[in-house]
Design an enzyme around this catalytic site. Structure first.
Site, PDB file in Angstrom:
ATOM      1  N   ARG A   1       0.830  -1.215   0.000  1.00 56.42           N
ATOM      2  CA  ARG A   1       0.000   0.000   0.000  1.00 56.42           C
ATOM      3  C   ARG A   1       0.863   1.264   0.000  1.00 56.42           C
ATOM      4  O   ARG A   1       0.415   2.330  -0.399  1.00 56.42           O
ATOM      5  CB  ARG A   1      -0.986  -0.001   1.176  1.00 56.42           C
TER       6      ARG A   1
ATOM      7  N   TYR B   1     -14.636  18.958 -15.388  1.00 50.09           N
ATOM      8  CA  TYR B   1     -15.120  17.586 -15.378  1.00 50.09           C
ATOM      9  C   TYR B   1     -16.226  17.471 -14.326  1.00 50.09           C
ATOM     10  O   TYR B   1     -15.991  17.678 -13.138  1.00 50.09           O
ATOM     11  CB  TYR B   1     -13.967  16.615 -15.088  1.00 50.09           C
TER      12      TYR B   1
ATOM     13  N   ASP C   1      -5.789  20.384 -13.643  1.00 55.45           N
ATOM     14  CA  ASP C   1      -6.168  19.123 -14.283  1.00 55.45           C
ATOM     15  C   ASP C   1      -5.757  19.245 -15.750  1.00 55.45           C
ATOM     16  O   ASP C   1      -6.373  19.988 -16.520  1.00 55.45           O
ATOM     17  CB  ASP C   1      -7.682  18.894 -14.135  1.00 55.45           C
TER      18      ASP C   1
ATOM     19  N   LYS D   1      -7.039   8.279 -19.356  1.00 54.82           N
ATOM     20  CA  LYS D   1      -7.264   8.882 -20.666  1.00 54.82           C
ATOM     21  C   LYS D   1      -5.995   8.778 -21.530  1.00 54.82           C
ATOM     22  O   LYS D   1      -5.578   7.687 -21.851  1.00 54.82           O
ATOM     23  CB  LYS D   1      -7.727  10.327 -20.472  1.00 54.82           C
TER      24      LYS D   1
HETATM   25  C1  LIG Z   1     -10.710  15.992 -17.323  1.00 58.88           C
HETATM   26  C2  LIG Z   1     -10.962  14.857 -16.390  1.00 58.88           C
HETATM   27  N1  LIG Z   1     -10.479  14.917 -15.146  1.00 58.88           N
HETATM   28  C3  LIG Z   1     -10.687  13.908 -14.255  1.00 58.88           C
HETATM   29  C4  LIG Z   1     -11.420  12.792 -14.585  1.00 58.88           C
HETATM   30  C5  LIG Z   1     -11.629  11.680 -13.587  1.00 58.88           C
HETATM   31  O1  LIG Z   1     -10.754  10.643 -13.877  1.00 58.88           O
HETATM   32  P1  LIG Z   1     -11.054   9.082 -13.593  1.00 58.88           P
HETATM   33  O2  LIG Z   1     -12.267   8.695 -14.376  1.00 58.88           O
HETATM   34  O3  LIG Z   1      -9.791   8.411 -14.023  1.00 58.88           O
HETATM   35  O4  LIG Z   1     -11.284   8.953 -12.116  1.00 58.88           O
HETATM   36  C6  LIG Z   1     -11.953  12.688 -15.878  1.00 58.88           C
HETATM   37  C7  LIG Z   1     -12.763  11.494 -16.249  1.00 58.88           C
HETATM   38  O5  LIG Z   1     -13.532  11.505 -17.171  1.00 58.88           O
HETATM   39  C8  LIG Z   1     -11.723  13.749 -16.797  1.00 58.88           C
HETATM   40  O6  LIG Z   1     -12.225  13.707 -18.045  1.00 58.88           O
END
Ligand SMILES: Cc1ncc(COP(=O)(O)O)c(C=O)c1O
Length: 354
Positions: free
Chosen positions: A27, A79, A152, A177
């Site tokens: 972990r 998001y 992000d 992604k």
């Molecule tokens: C721009 C963005 N940030 C964060 C996330 C969240 O990531 P995860 O689905 O890997 O938890 C997403 C998911 O669609 C996203 O498109």
């Protein structure tokens, strides 16, 4: 090829010393994380990076490193999963959350000077309008108020933008992604500008809260990252070609893509993004929700699915996913451009628009 490390625990010698490079328990870390973490750190110009079990877990590690009573400022368009979860989590955990309007150029500065946040969170280009936020300007505003700036950068990827070089303190990725690129694992990552107090707390959250990546997924992620530059450049080229082809199309109300000179974020994107404008675009279809859903129904090459950043192109009706109360227009389809032949993608949308 690098090894997969399934170990959940590591042997001590007879003197009770750790013998495998200090590894103790699964972990805390896994030797298999090192490749992806080191590559990401190098690409982001960061001294250190950490993998998490999802993008959401990575983002929440930043939020959980704050103290009760701290304030967060974030954009209204971002998001949706994170925005929704932040809204609920902040209330429950005694954190303040203020959302600002990215289309108002003074909104971030006004909100920051009013609420004196500890954390400014931005996403750029942001889902699903692909509006672009000036990271350098946001970092000046955040730092002047004594706040950390987290970005992000899932959609830009380090191929196109390195937020730390523009003043960000933390860079976050949904590694599900582009970093992985094959839609076959869920993962997240953070990279830091400094190994400071915030980063120490984030490291503690990863090790104690337990949102760690499985060893097989860490292996798949480093394999996916080997083709990151090829995939992102190809997706960006094709997205630009699609945006240019469909801009002004009789069946569409609009094409949102920061690579188009008419897009409100084009000037900032041209400064901030190097080598392309990313593989994500949105189209607004004539005929409202019905027009958009009919177009998605007729697609043959684009696959109807959520997510983004994989090698296959996806089409998504965001409003159906986000539901009642979503700020996303009902006529909007989000397109994640993959690495297929761009002529096939253009032909697919053309036939679906007939
Ligand atoms: C721009 C963005 N940030 C964060 C996330 C969240 O990531 P995860 O689905 O890997 O938890 C997403 C998911 O669609 C996203 O498109």
């Amino acid at each position: 090829m690098p090894a997969i490390h399934p170990a959940a625990t590591f042997v001590r010698d007879r003197n009770y010393q750790l013998i495998d490079a200090g590894h103790s328990y699964g972990r805390d870390e896994n030797p298999g994380y090192a490749i992806a973490e080191n590559v990401l750190a190098e690409l982001e110009g960061a001294p250190s990076a950490l993998l998490f079990s999802s993008g959401m877990a990575a983002a929440m590690a930043v939020v959980q490193s704050l103290q009760p009573g701290d304030q967060i400022v974030a954009p209204r368009v971002m998001y949706w999963g994170l925005r929704n979860w932040l809204t609920r989590f902040c209330k429950q955990w005694g954190l303040g959350l203020d959302l600002f309007d990215i289309n108002d150029p003074d909104a971030l500065a006004r909100t920051v000077s009013r609420v004196k946040p500890k954390l400014v969170w931005i996403e750029t280009p942001c889902n699903p309008t692909w509006d672009v936020i000036d990271i350098a300007a946001a970092s000046e505003i955040a730092h002047a108020a004594g706040a950390w700036l987290a970005v992000d950068s899932t959609v830009a990827t380090p191929v196109l933008t390195q937020p730390i070089s523009h003043g960000a303190d933390i860079v976050m990725h949904s590694a599900t992604k582009y970093l992985n690129g094959h839609c076959d694992l869920v993962a997240g990552a953070l990279a830091t500008a400094k190994e400071d107090e915030l980063w120490e707390r984030i490291c503690e959250v990863r090790s104690h809260a337990g949102a760690i990546l499985g060893s097989m997924d860490a292996w798949l992620l480093q394999r996916g990252m080997r083709t990151l530059f090829l995939r992102v450049h190809k997706a960006s080229e094709s997205a630009l070609a699609l945006a240019e082809h469909f801009e002004g199309h009789a069946g569409l109300e609009a094409v949102n893509y920061p690579g188009l000179p008419g897009h409100p974020g084009h000037q900032i994107a041209s400064r901030q993004m190097k080598g392309g404008f990313g593989g994500m675009l949105s189209i607004r279809v004539k005929g409202g929700a019905e027009g958009a859903l009919n177009l998605a129904k007729r697609c043959e090459v684009f696959t109807r699915a959520t997510s983004l950043g994989g090698v296959e192109s996806l089409v998504e009706h965001r409003y159906s996913i986000e539901g009642e109360g979503s700020p996303i227009p009902k006529d909007l389809l989000r397109l994640s451009i993959g690495i297929e032949c761009v002529d096939d993608l253009i032909a697919d949308l053309e036939q679906a628009l007939q």
